[in-house]
Design a protein around this motif. Structure first.
Motif, PDB file in Angstrom:
ATOM      1  N   TRP A 230      -9.553   4.567  -1.133  1.00 27.07           N
ATOM      2  CA  TRP A 230      -9.604   5.339   0.107  1.00 27.07           C
ATOM      3  C   TRP A 230      -9.302   6.820  -0.130  1.00 27.07           C
ATOM      4  O   TRP A 230      -8.990   7.534   0.812  1.00 27.07           O
ATOM      5  N   LEU A 231      -9.412   7.271  -1.370  1.00 26.74           N
ATOM      6  CA  LEU A 231      -9.152   8.676  -1.678  1.00 26.74           C
ATOM      7  C   LEU A 231     -10.082   9.626  -0.923  1.00 26.74           C
ATOM      8  O   LEU A 231      -9.616  10.632  -0.369  1.00 26.74           O
ATOM      9  N   PRO A 232     -11.405   9.391  -0.875  1.00 24.36           N
ATOM     10  CA  PRO A 232     -12.254  10.290  -0.074  1.00 24.36           C
ATOM     11  C   PRO A 232     -11.862  10.338   1.396  1.00 24.36           C
ATOM     12  O   PRO A 232     -11.962  11.397   2.024  1.00 24.36           O
ATOM     13  N   ASN A 233     -11.418   9.225   1.951  1.00 29.49           N
ATOM     14  CA  ASN A 233     -10.973   9.234   3.349  1.00 29.49           C
ATOM     15  C   ASN A 233      -9.798  10.181   3.536  1.00 29.49           C
ATOM     16  O   ASN A 233      -9.756  10.964   4.502  1.00 29.49           O
ATOM     17  N   LEU A 234      -8.837  10.117   2.610  1.00 28.64           N
ATOM     18  CA  LEU A 234      -7.669  10.996   2.709  1.00 28.64           C
ATOM     19  C   LEU A 234      -8.061  12.459   2.542  1.00 28.64           C
ATOM     20  O   LEU A 234      -7.497  13.340   3.199  1.00 28.64           O
ATOM     21  N   ILE A 235      -9.026  12.739   1.675  1.00 27.72           N
ATOM     22  CA  ILE A 235      -9.480  14.126   1.493  1.00 27.72           C
ATOM     23  C   ILE A 235     -10.115  14.645   2.781  1.00 27.72           C
ATOM     24  O   ILE A 235      -9.870  15.789   3.202  1.00 27.72           O
ATOM     25  N   ILE A 236     -10.915  13.819   3.420  1.00 29.80           N
ATOM     26  CA  ILE A 236     -11.550  14.230   4.674  1.00 29.80           C
ATOM     27  C   ILE A 236     -10.504  14.445   5.756  1.00 29.80           C
ATOM     28  O   ILE A 236     -10.566  15.419   6.520  1.00 29.80           O
ATOM     29  N   TRP A 237      -9.510  13.565   5.848  1.00 27.45           N
ATOM     30  CA  TRP A 237      -8.443  13.749   6.823  1.00 27.45           C
ATOM     31  C   TRP A 237      -7.644  15.011   6.533  1.00 27.45           C
ATOM     32  O   TRP A 237      -7.243  15.718   7.463  1.00 27.45           O
ATOM     33  N   ALA A 238      -7.417  15.301   5.250  1.00 25.27           N
ATOM     34  CA  ALA A 238      -6.685  16.515   4.901  1.00 25.27           C
ATOM     35  C   ALA A 238      -7.470  17.769   5.274  1.00 25.27           C
ATOM     36  O   ALA A 238      -6.897  18.772   5.713  1.00 25.27           O
ATOM     37  N   ALA A 239      -8.797  17.730   5.111  1.00 27.99           N
ATOM     38  CA  ALA A 239      -9.616  18.873   5.522  1.00 27.99           C
ATOM     39  C   ALA A 239      -9.537  19.086   7.028  1.00 27.99           C
ATOM     40  O   ALA A 239      -9.463  20.227   7.501  1.00 27.99           O
ATOM     41  N   SER A 240      -9.548  17.998   7.795  1.00 23.63           N
ATOM     42  CA  SER A 240      -9.388  18.127   9.243  1.00 23.63           C
ATOM     43  C   SER A 240      -7.993  18.634   9.596  1.00 23.63           C
ATOM     44  O   SER A 240      -7.819  19.369  10.569  1.00 23.63           O
ATOM     45  N   TRP A 241      -6.986  18.229   8.832  1.00 26.80           N
ATOM     46  CA  TRP A 241      -5.628  18.723   9.065  1.00 26.80           C
ATOM     47  C   TRP A 241      -5.540  20.225   8.813  1.00 26.80           C
ATOM     48  O   TRP A 241      -4.826  20.944   9.527  1.00 26.80           O
ATOM     49  N   LEU A 242      -6.266  20.721   7.827  1.00 25.93           N
ATOM     50  CA  LEU A 242      -6.228  22.149   7.513  1.00 25.93           C
ATOM     51  C   LEU A 242      -6.979  22.986   8.533  1.00 25.93           C
ATOM     52  O   LEU A 242      -6.480  24.016   8.998  1.00 25.93           O
ATOM     53  N   PHE A 243      -8.195  22.563   8.872  1.00 23.46           N
ATOM     54  CA  PHE A 243      -9.094  23.427   9.633  1.00 23.46           C
ATOM     55  C   PHE A 243      -9.353  22.953  11.055  1.00 23.46           C
ATOM     56  O   PHE A 243      -9.832  23.734  11.874  1.00 23.46           O
ATOM     57  N   GLY A 244      -9.102  21.686  11.328  1.00 22.65           N
ATOM     58  CA  GLY A 244      -9.458  21.139  12.628  1.00 22.65           C
ATOM     59  C   GLY A 244      -8.251  20.700  13.430  1.00 22.65           C
ATOM     60  O   GLY A 244      -7.188  21.337  13.400  1.00 22.65           O
ATOM     61  N   ASN A 245      -8.423  19.584  14.105  1.00 20.23           N
ATOM     62  CA  ASN A 245      -7.381  19.067  14.983  1.00 20.23           C
ATOM     63  C   ASN A 245      -6.601  17.926  14.342  1.00 20.23           C
ATOM     64  O   ASN A 245      -6.057  17.069  15.031  1.00 20.23           O
ATOM     65  N   GLY A 246      -6.535  17.912  13.013  1.00 18.71           N
ATOM     66  CA  GLY A 246      -5.735  16.935  12.311  1.00 18.71           C
ATOM     67  C   GLY A 246      -6.335  15.544  12.336  1.00 18.71           C
ATOM     68  O   GLY A 246      -7.549  15.354  12.464  1.00 18.71           O
ATOM     69  N   PHE A 247      -5.476  14.546  12.213  1.00 21.25           N
ATOM     70  CA  PHE A 247      -5.902  13.158  12.263  1.00 21.25           C
ATOM     71  C   PHE A 247      -4.798  12.354  12.932  1.00 21.25           C
ATOM     72  O   PHE A 247      -3.652  12.802  13.066  1.00 21.25           O
ATOM     73  N   LYS A 248      -5.155  11.149  13.347  1.00 18.45           N
ATOM     74  CA  LYS A 248      -4.204  10.311  14.079  1.00 18.45           C
ATOM     75  C   LYS A 248      -4.178   8.910  13.487  1.00 18.45           C
ATOM     76  O   LYS A 248      -5.159   8.442  12.899  1.00 18.45           O
ATOM     77  N   ILE A 249      -3.053   8.257  13.640  1.00 20.39           N
ATOM     78  CA  ILE A 249      -2.898   6.863  13.245  1.00 20.39           C
ATOM     79  C   ILE A 249      -2.752   6.061  14.532  1.00 20.39           C
ATOM     80  O   ILE A 249      -1.645   5.771  14.998  1.00 20.39           O
ATOM     81  N   GLY A 250      -3.868   5.737  15.133  1.00 23.35           N
ATOM     82  CA  GLY A 250      -3.877   5.021  16.399  1.00 23.35           C
ATOM     83  C   GLY A 250      -3.153   5.803  17.479  1.00 23.35           C
ATOM     84  O   GLY A 250      -3.302   7.024  17.617  1.00 23.35           O
ATOM     85  N   GLN A 251      -2.342   5.111  18.231  1.00 23.92           N
ATOM     86  CA  GLN A 251      -1.533   5.728  19.274  1.00 23.92           C
ATOM     87  C   GLN A 251      -0.099   5.991  18.803  1.00 23.92           C
ATOM     88  O   GLN A 251       0.732   6.419  19.603  1.00 23.92           O
ATOM     89  N   LEU A 252       0.162   5.761  17.527  1.00 23.33           N
ATOM     90  CA  LEU A 252       1.534   5.882  17.033  1.00 23.33           C
ATOM     91  C   LEU A 252       1.878   7.293  16.567  1.00 23.33           C
ATOM     92  O   LEU A 252       3.013   7.734  16.736  1.00 23.33           O
ATOM     93  N   ALA A 253       0.943   7.992  15.976  1.00 27.19           N
ATOM     94  CA  ALA A 253       1.265   9.309  15.403  1.00 27.19           C
ATOM     95  C   ALA A 253       0.007  10.155  15.334  1.00 27.19           C
ATOM     96  O   ALA A 253      -1.111   9.639  15.174  1.00 27.19           O
ATOM     97  N   THR A 254       0.225  11.454  15.448  1.00 27.16           N
ATOM     98  CA  THR A 254      -0.831  12.449  15.278  1.00 27.16           C
ATOM     99  C   THR A 254      -0.315  13.526  14.343  1.00 27.16           C
ATOM    100  O   THR A 254       0.772  14.068  14.548  1.00 27.16           O
ATOM    101  N   PHE A 255      -1.092  13.849  13.335  1.00 21.91           N
ATOM    102  CA  PHE A 255      -0.680  14.817  12.325  1.00 21.91           C
ATOM    103  C   PHE A 255      -1.593  16.037  12.402  1.00 21.91           C
ATOM    104  O   PHE A 255      -2.807  15.942  12.185  1.00 21.91           O
ATOM    105  N   THR A 256      -1.006  17.163  12.751  1.00 19.33           N
ATOM    106  CA  THR A 256      -1.697  18.444  12.774  1.00 19.33           C
ATOM    107  C   THR A 256      -0.816  19.479  12.095  1.00 19.33           C
ATOM    108  O   THR A 256       0.279  19.173  11.616  1.00 19.33           O
ATOM    109  N   LEU A 257      -1.289  20.722  12.076  1.00 20.78           N
ATOM    110  CA  LEU A 257      -0.491  21.799  11.478  1.00 20.78           C
ATOM    111  C   LEU A 257       0.762  22.099  12.280  1.00 20.78           C
ATOM    112  O   LEU A 257       1.726  22.654  11.743  1.00 20.78           O
ATOM    113  N   TRP A 258       0.773  21.743  13.554  1.00 21.29           N
ATOM    114  CA  TRP A 258       1.910  22.089  14.410  1.00 21.29           C
ATOM    115  C   TRP A 258       2.685  20.861  14.897  1.00 21.29           C
ATOM    116  O   TRP A 258       3.683  21.002  15.598  1.00 21.29           O
TER     117      TRP A 258
END
Length: 458
Positions: A230-258
């Motif tokens: 799942w390394l490519p998945n993590l890379i894509i999520w990291a790119a969204s974390w850097l430039f976009g609106n981050g990524f989420k783990i269902g309704q439990l957590a959302t990871f963004t720059l802020w």
């Protein structure tokens, strides 16, 4: 007829060999992983589950999720998917390709997928037609990749394109596609760098999670190696974390720059890599504006770069208001728009492929919020490209205005000089005429006064 049968048999053999090679290699890795875990943990042997697990992972590789108890996994291991497509492409490229072979191979591939689905001990999330459609698409991607790389296909396509499109259109499309793919690769490279930083900063948290699950060192190492699928998945999520609106783990957590926290997540070691929010406002603004900077650089290279339209050379040779300069500027404009579109479409596809589910309720949606992330990245990238375009347009307008003002002032100066010269010439002529004009006493119509010498009375 015999040749056609041979073609079909070769296509069927290609599909069967690709499936066999992939499943055998994957099964060997699964056997090694389960063996290490069984030896180190001291539990019952897990060798009986190797075949079923291999069949399930093979279907998951092709986008077919499964349900096993409380676990519902639909996140595609993109590294394994890319490896499977590469195996198909390699076999087809070596053994040959044809339309009949593709059809026969597709049928055999779907039959193999049906056999895997029947042997799997898990419940498939999708229906049988959807599973066949997804697995068939994977085979067609590998076959199409081999077909596109073949020399006859490339020559035929290049000939058709040359006959159908003018040189300027071909160059514009090439520039737009190249710039878009470079921007996409740069964002993924930034995501990889961010993931490496996460590993360096949070590997201790991952180790603590391994200890909480009471997993030994060898089991932790093999599990970490298995997580590379799942390394490519993590890379894509990291790119969204850097430039976009981050990524989420269902309704439990959302990871963004802020924002971001992992306190309520399940005790999966992989979740220990997920980052904390960036505390400094300056760093957050810099990271969010990196697509804007990338758009500025891409726009400048499209306008003036050695592989771009080189508009400065056209201005130097033909002038700013020439047709060649206008064509170069139009080509750069269309290439910028195409690069923006290719980047966003590529990101949308990658975001969709990397997303999935880990459960049915609170973990039903895992991955990138596609709409909001694309909106943020597209706006920032578009502002960068548009800024370069407007700067070039304003610069050209200012140069034209400057040239018009210079011509106007020059013409005004010439008119003033000519007027002064005419006035001076008229003045000189009038002075010359005054110098040649006869005196009043020398005029013919003036009677001359003759003095008389006679005395009065004489």
């Amino acid at each position: 007829m015999t040749d056609r049968v041979k073609v079909w048999l070769r296509g069927a053999l290609e599909a069967f060999l690709a499936m066999l090679i992939y499943t055998v290699a994957l099964g060997a890795c699964m056997a090694l992983l389960l063996l290490i875990i069984s030896i180190e943990e001291g539990g019952p042997s897990l060798s009986m589950a190797i075949v079923a697990l291999t069949e399930t992972i093979t279907l998951l590789t092709q986008g077919c999720g499964f349900t096993a108890g409380a676990l519902t996994l639909t996140i595609i291991p993109l590294l394994l998917t890319g490896l499977l497509i590469w195996v198909i492409r390699t076999l087809v490229g070596r053994m040959g390709m044809s339309a009949g072979g593709c059809i026969a191979g597709l049928v055999v591939w779907m039959l193999c997928s049906l056999i895997l689905m029947q042997g799997s001990q898990t419940i498939q999330v999708d229906t049988t037609p959807v599973i066949l459609l997804r697995t068939g698409l994977v085979f067609l991607l590998g076959y199409g990749w081999a077909w596109v790389r073949s020399e006859p296909f490339r020559q035929a396509v290049a000939k058709r394109i040359k006959e159908a499109l003018p040189v300027q259109v071909r160059k514009t499309v090439q520039l737009g596609l190249t710039a878009g793919l470079i921007l996409l690769a740069a964002m993924l490279a930034a995501g990889l760098i961010a993931l490496i930083v996460w590993i360096a900063l949070y590997h201790g948290d991952v180790g603590r999670l391994f200890k909480l699950t009471r997993m030994g060192t060898a089991s932790a190492v093999t599990t970490s190696l298995a997580s590379l699928a799942w390394l490519p998945n993590l890379i894509i999520w990291a790119a969204s974390w850097l430039f976009g609106n981050g990524f989420k783990i269902g309704q439990l957590a959302t990871f963004t720059l802020w924002s971001g926290h992992a306190s309520s997540l399940p005790s999966l070691p992989l979740f220990g890599l997920f980052p904390e929010p960036v505390s400094r406002q300056e760093v957050r603004m810099l990271l969010l504006n990196l697509p804007l900077l990338a758009g500025v650089v891409a726009g400048i290279l499209l306008l003036t770069g050695p592989w771009g339209v080189r508009i400065h050379a056209a201005v130097r040779q033909a002038g700013l208001k020439s047709r060649d300069t206008a064509v170069c500027f139009l080509m750069a404009t269309l290439a910028m728009a195409l690069a923006w579109l290719v980047t966003l479409l590529g990101l949308a596809l990658l975001f969709q492929l990397s997303n999935g589910a880990l459960g049915r309720q609170r973990l039903a949606g895992v991955g990138v919020p596609i709409a909001s992330s694309l909106r943020m990245i597209g706006t920032s990238l578009g502002v960068g490209l548009l800024g370069v375009w407007l700067l070039a347009l304003v610069t050209a307008a200012l140069i034209i205005i400057k040239d018009v003002l210079i011509d106007y002032l020059r013409q005004a100066g010439d008119k003033k000089t000519s007027a002064q010269a005419e006035n001076k010439e008229k003045h000189n002529q009038s002075r010359g005429q005054e110098g040649k004009e006869p005196k009043a006493t020398d005029r013919a119509d003036t009677p001359r006064q003759v003095s008389s010498t006679r005395r009065p009375g004489k």
